[in-house]
Design an enzyme around this catalytic site. Structure first.
Site, PDB file in Angstrom:
ATOM      1  N   LYS A 193       1.036  -1.129   0.164  1.00 12.19           N
ATOM      2  CA  LYS A 193      -0.038   0.008  -0.013  1.00 12.19           C
ATOM      3  C   LYS A 193       0.807   1.369   0.030  1.00 12.19           C
ATOM      4  O   LYS A 193       1.614   1.412   0.876  1.00 12.19           O
ATOM      5  CB  LYS A 193      -0.925   0.073   1.217  1.00 12.19           C
ATOM      6  CG  LYS A 193      -1.746   0.998   1.259  1.00 12.19           C
ATOM      7  CD  LYS A 193      -2.758   1.065   2.436  1.00 12.19           C
ATOM      8  CE  LYS A 193      -3.536   2.485   2.459  1.00 12.19           C
ATOM      9  NZ  LYS A 193      -4.577   2.441   3.536  1.00 12.19           N
ATOM     10  N   LYS A 246      -1.942  -1.871  -3.885  1.00 12.62           N
ATOM     11  CA  LYS A 246      -3.094  -0.557  -3.769  1.00 12.62           C
ATOM     12  C   LYS A 246      -1.981   0.820  -4.080  1.00 12.62           C
ATOM     13  O   LYS A 246      -1.043   1.109  -3.302  1.00 12.62           O
ATOM     14  CB  LYS A 246      -3.812  -0.395  -2.442  1.00 12.62           C
ATOM     15  CG  LYS A 246      -4.476   0.671  -2.283  1.00 12.62           C
ATOM     16  CD  LYS A 246      -5.189   0.675  -1.178  1.00 12.62           C
ATOM     17  CE  LYS A 246      -6.036   1.816  -0.502  1.00 12.62           C
ATOM     18  NZ  LYS A 246      -6.490   1.977   0.676  1.00 12.62           N
TER      19      LYS A 246
HETATM   20  C1  PBG Z   1      -7.636   3.371   5.589  1.00 15.01           C
HETATM   21  C2  PBG Z   1      -7.906   3.387   4.096  1.00 15.01           C
HETATM   22  C3  PBG Z   1      -7.448   4.059   2.903  1.00 15.01           C
HETATM   23  C4  PBG Z   1      -7.962   3.553   1.748  1.00 15.01           C
HETATM   24  C5  PBG Z   1      -8.386   2.147   2.472  1.00 15.01           C
HETATM   25  N1  PBG Z   1      -8.367   2.025   3.490  1.00 15.01           N
HETATM   26  C6  PBG Z   1      -7.180   5.647   2.987  1.00 15.01           C
HETATM   27  C7  PBG Z   1      -5.801   5.968   3.492  1.00 15.01           C
HETATM   28  O1  PBG Z   1      -5.086   4.906   3.667  1.00 15.01           O
HETATM   29  O2  PBG Z   1      -5.588   7.146   3.599  1.00 15.01           O
HETATM   30  C8  PBG Z   1      -7.846   4.249   0.824  1.00 15.01           C
HETATM   31  C9  PBG Z   1      -9.290   3.940  -0.363  1.00 15.01           C
HETATM   32  C10 PBG Z   1      -9.356   4.621  -1.650  1.00 15.01           C
HETATM   33  O3  PBG Z   1      -8.785   5.542  -1.929  1.00 15.01           O
HETATM   34  O4  PBG Z   1     -10.104   4.333  -2.258  1.00 15.01           O
HETATM   35  N2  PBG Z   1      -6.245   3.244   5.853  1.00 15.01           N
HETATM   36 ZN    ZN Z   2      -5.762   4.026   8.061  1.00 18.34          ZN
END
Ligand code: PBG
Ligand code: ZN
Length: 322
Positions: A193, A246
Site C-alpha cells: 500500500k 494499492k
Molecule cells: C484506510 C484506508 C484508506 C483507503 C483504504 N483504507 C485511506 C488511507 O490510507 O488514507 C483508501 C481507499 C481509496 O482511496 O479508495 N487506511
Molecule cells: Zn488508515
C-alpha cells in the site's frame, strides 16, 4: 509476413482468442456506513458514491444483490465526537462497523462482507496508528488492530482486510483471530500500500484525513517496486490469505511482478482518486466512460489481479450484463 489480423477480423474470432475477461465475480464493492439515522450523504469528490446510515443500507445492498456482485468492503465512519486517541470505536462491540456488519449478516447473509481494519477513521488525529509526540507508534498499535479484527469477526465479518501498514500486523491479527475462535476468518492484507495522492477523495468519504503530517512513515514510497515484494513476502509468511496492491493503475508493474513471483491470490484496489478522475472526465463528455472503465479493469486483471476492489463495480456489472 505474419498475419496477426487474421484473428482480429470479426467479433466472434476476437472473442474466441480473448485472453482476459471480466466477470461480476471479480469485483468487491466498497461501501461507507456512517453513524446516525436516515442519512444518504453524497461524497462530494466521488460522483454517485454515498455515505449510508445503517437504516439506509438496504438501498445500496439491494442494488448490489441485483447486480450479482458477491462481495462488499465495509468502511465505518463514527461520529466525530466518538473519535479518540485510542480509536475506541474501532474495537467496541457497538462501534458503527460492528453494528453494520451484524445488520448486513442478519439481512443479507449471502453477501460476502469484508471489513477494512485500520484506526484512521476512529482516531481523533486521523492517523492509522497510536500517536505519541507526533510519532506513529508501531508495536503499540498492533494490539488495537488485533482487537478490532477480532471484534469485527465476532460481529460476523467474513474476512478482514488490514490497511494500516504497521509492521507485524498480519501475524498479530492472525494470532488473535486464531486464539478467539476465528481460525477460518481469512485475512486479505493491504500488503503493498503506497502513500498516494490517489486516496484524496476517500478521505472525504471516510472523514479520515490525518490532522497533522502525512502517512509516509508507514505507507510505502511510490518510488519503490522491489520493496513491495518484501512487504508481500512478509505478509504471506505472517499468514495473509490474499495480498493486495494499492492503488491500481500507477502500480500495475508492481502487481505484475508480484503476481508472477508469489503463488497466492492477488487483489488490487482501484482507489477513490482513480475512480474520480474517470468520473470527472466522463461527466465532461471527454471520454467514453464504459470503454475507459472496461479498459482499466481489464488491465488490472491482465496484470495479475484475481480480485478487483472498485467503486465502478455496480456500473461495470450492469455493462457486463448488457
Ligand atoms: C484506510 C484506508 C484508506 C483507503 C483504504 N483504507 C485511506 C488511507 O490510507 O488514507 C483508501 C481507499 C481509496 O482511496 O479508495 N487506511
Ligand atoms: Zn488508515
Amino acid at each position: 509476413m505474419k498475419r496477426f489480423r487474421r484473428l482480429r477480423q470479426n467479433e466472434i474470432i476476437r472473442d474466441l482468442v480473448k485472453e482476459t475477461r471480466l466477470s461480476v465475480k471479480d469485483f468487491i464493492y466498497p461501501i461507507f456506513v456512517i453513524d446516525g439515522e436516515n442519512i444518504k450523504a453524497p461524497v462530494k469528490s466521488m460522483p454517485n458514491i454515498y455515505q449510508y446510515s445503517i437504516d439506509k443500507l438496504p438501498e445500496i445492498l439491494e442494488e448490489v444483490k441485483r447486480s450479482k456482485i458477491t462481495g462488499i468492503m465495509l468502511f465505518g465512519i463514527p461520529k466525530i465526537e466518538d473519535k479518540d486517541e485510542l480509536a475506541t470505536q474501532a474495537y467496541s462491540e457497538n462501534g458503527i462497523t460492528q453494528r453494520a456488519v451484524r445488520y448486513i449478516k442478519a439481512n443479507y447473509p449471502e453477501i460476502l462482507c469484508i471489513t477494512d481494519v485500520c484506526l484512521c477513521e476512529y482516531t481523533s488525529h486521523g492517523h492509522c496508528g497510536m500517536v505519541k509526540d507526533a510519532e506513529i507508534l508501531n508495536d503499540e498499535t498492533l494490539p488495537l488492530l488485533s482487537k478490532m479484527a477480532v471484534s469485527l469477526a465476532r460481529a460476523g465479518a467474513d474476512m478482514v482486510a488490514p490497511s494500516d501498514m504497521m509492521d507485524g500486523r498480519i501475524s498479530a491479527i492472525r494470532k488473535a483471530l486464531d486464539s478467539e475462535g476465528f481460525k477460518n476468518t481469512p485475512i486479505m492484507a493491504y500488503s503493498a500500500k503506497f502513500a498516494s495522492a490517489y486516496y484524496g477523495p476517500f478521505r472525504d468519504a471516510a472523514n479520515s484525513a490525518p490532522c497533522f503530517g502525512d502517512r509516509r512513515s508507514y505507507q510505502m514510497d511510490f518510488s519503490n517496486g522491489k520493496e513491495a515484494l518484501r512487504e508481500i513476502e512478509a505478509d504471506i509468511e505472517e499468514g495473509a490469505d490474499i495480498v493486495m496492491v494499492k492503488p491500481a493503475l500507477a502500480y500495475l508493474d508492481v502487481l505484475k511482478n508480484a503476481a508472477a513471483t508469489f503463488n497466492i491470490p492477488f487483489a488490487v484496489y482501484n482507489v477513490s482518486g482513480e475512480y474520480s478522475m474517470v468520473k470527472a472526465a466522463a461527466m465532461q463528455g471527454w471520454i467514453d466512460e464504459k470503454r475507459i472503465v472496461t479498459e482499466n479493469l481489464i488491465a488490472m486483471k491482465r496484470a495479475g489481479a484475481k480480485i478487483i476492489i472498485t467503486y465502478h463495480a455496480l456500473e461495470m456489472a450492469k455493462w457486463l450484463s448488457e
